[in-house]
Write a protein that holds these residues in place. Structure first.
Motif, mmCIF file in Angstrom:
data_model
loop_
_atom_site.group_PDB
_atom_site.id
_atom_site.type_symbol
_atom_site.label_atom_id
_atom_site.label_comp_id
_atom_site.label_asym_id
_atom_site.label_seq_id
_atom_site.Cartn_x
_atom_site.Cartn_y
_atom_site.Cartn_z
ATOM 1 N N HIS A 145 0.841 -1.195 0.000
ATOM 2 C CA HIS A 145 0.000 0.000 0.000
ATOM 3 C C HIS A 145 0.880 1.251 0.000
ATOM 4 N N ALA A 146 0.485 2.232 -0.787
ATOM 5 C CA ALA A 146 1.283 3.460 -0.942
ATOM 6 C C ALA A 146 1.520 4.176 0.391
ATOM 7 N N LYS A 147 0.550 4.141 1.291
ATOM 8 C CA LYS A 147 0.706 4.811 2.580
ATOM 9 C C LYS A 147 1.825 4.166 3.394
ATOM 10 N N ASN A 148 1.941 2.836 3.333
ATOM 11 C CA ASN A 148 3.046 2.152 4.014
ATOM 12 C C ASN A 148 4.382 2.525 3.387
ATOM 13 N N LEU A 149 4.385 2.692 2.097
ATOM 14 C CA LEU A 149 5.622 3.068 1.412
ATOM 15 C C LEU A 149 6.051 4.491 1.782
ATOM 16 N N GLU A 150 5.095 5.361 2.040
ATOM 17 C CA GLU A 150 5.451 6.728 2.421
ATOM 18 C C GLU A 150 6.335 6.725 3.672
ATOM 19 N N VAL A 151 5.976 5.920 4.656
ATOM 20 C CA VAL A 151 6.770 5.819 5.881
ATOM 21 C C VAL A 151 8.167 5.295 5.563
#
Length: 134
Positions: free
Chosen positions: A111-117
């Motif tokens: 998920h893109a949100k996990n990648l942001e971190v």
């Protein structure tokens, strides 16, 4: 706090002596619980104070260094760390991987949100551009 006390020990300055330096810098009268005359004599002898009880350049730099330990650092936003269009770049990165399960049973995409971190951590610790990553 340990870093501060280590710096005081390294410079052979007692907390009371540092307090006197701080008071002189801020034009505050030191509290009566310390022997300011004794501290001032030691500070003058060790070149932390001039004869006219003004701070030496050495003491000014030291006080600023210790004050730096107390400044709160601003948390960098994703936009500052990753760039203005980081959402598009992360999405572009996600789309490099197939949208299916691998033979291990795990999905190939995250998920893109996990990648942001993860990218926040990466950009804080390494100096790469999005072009090289993609």
């Amino acid at each position: 706090m340990t870093e501060i006390f280590n710096r005081l020990v390294k410079e052979n300055i007692t907390p009371n002596a540092y307090y006197v330096l701080h008071c002189i810098k801020d034009k505050i009268v030191p509290q009566k619980f310390i022997n300011k005359e004794l501290q001032v004599e030691k500070l003058k002898r060790d070149n932390w104070l001039n004869e006219n009880l003004t701070l030496t350049p050495k003491s000014i730099i030291f006080i600023e260094e210790l004050n730096g330990f107390f400044k709160k650092s601003k948390k960098k936003t994703s936009q500052i760390l990753l760039g203005q269009d980081f959402i598009d770049k992360i999405q572009e990165y996600v789309e490099i991987f197939p949208n299916r399960k691998l033979s291990s049973g795990k999905y190939a995409r995250v998920h893109a949100k996990n990648l942001e971190v993860s990218f926040r951590w990466f950009f804080e610790n390494y100096d790469y551009e999005w072009q090289a990553i993609l």
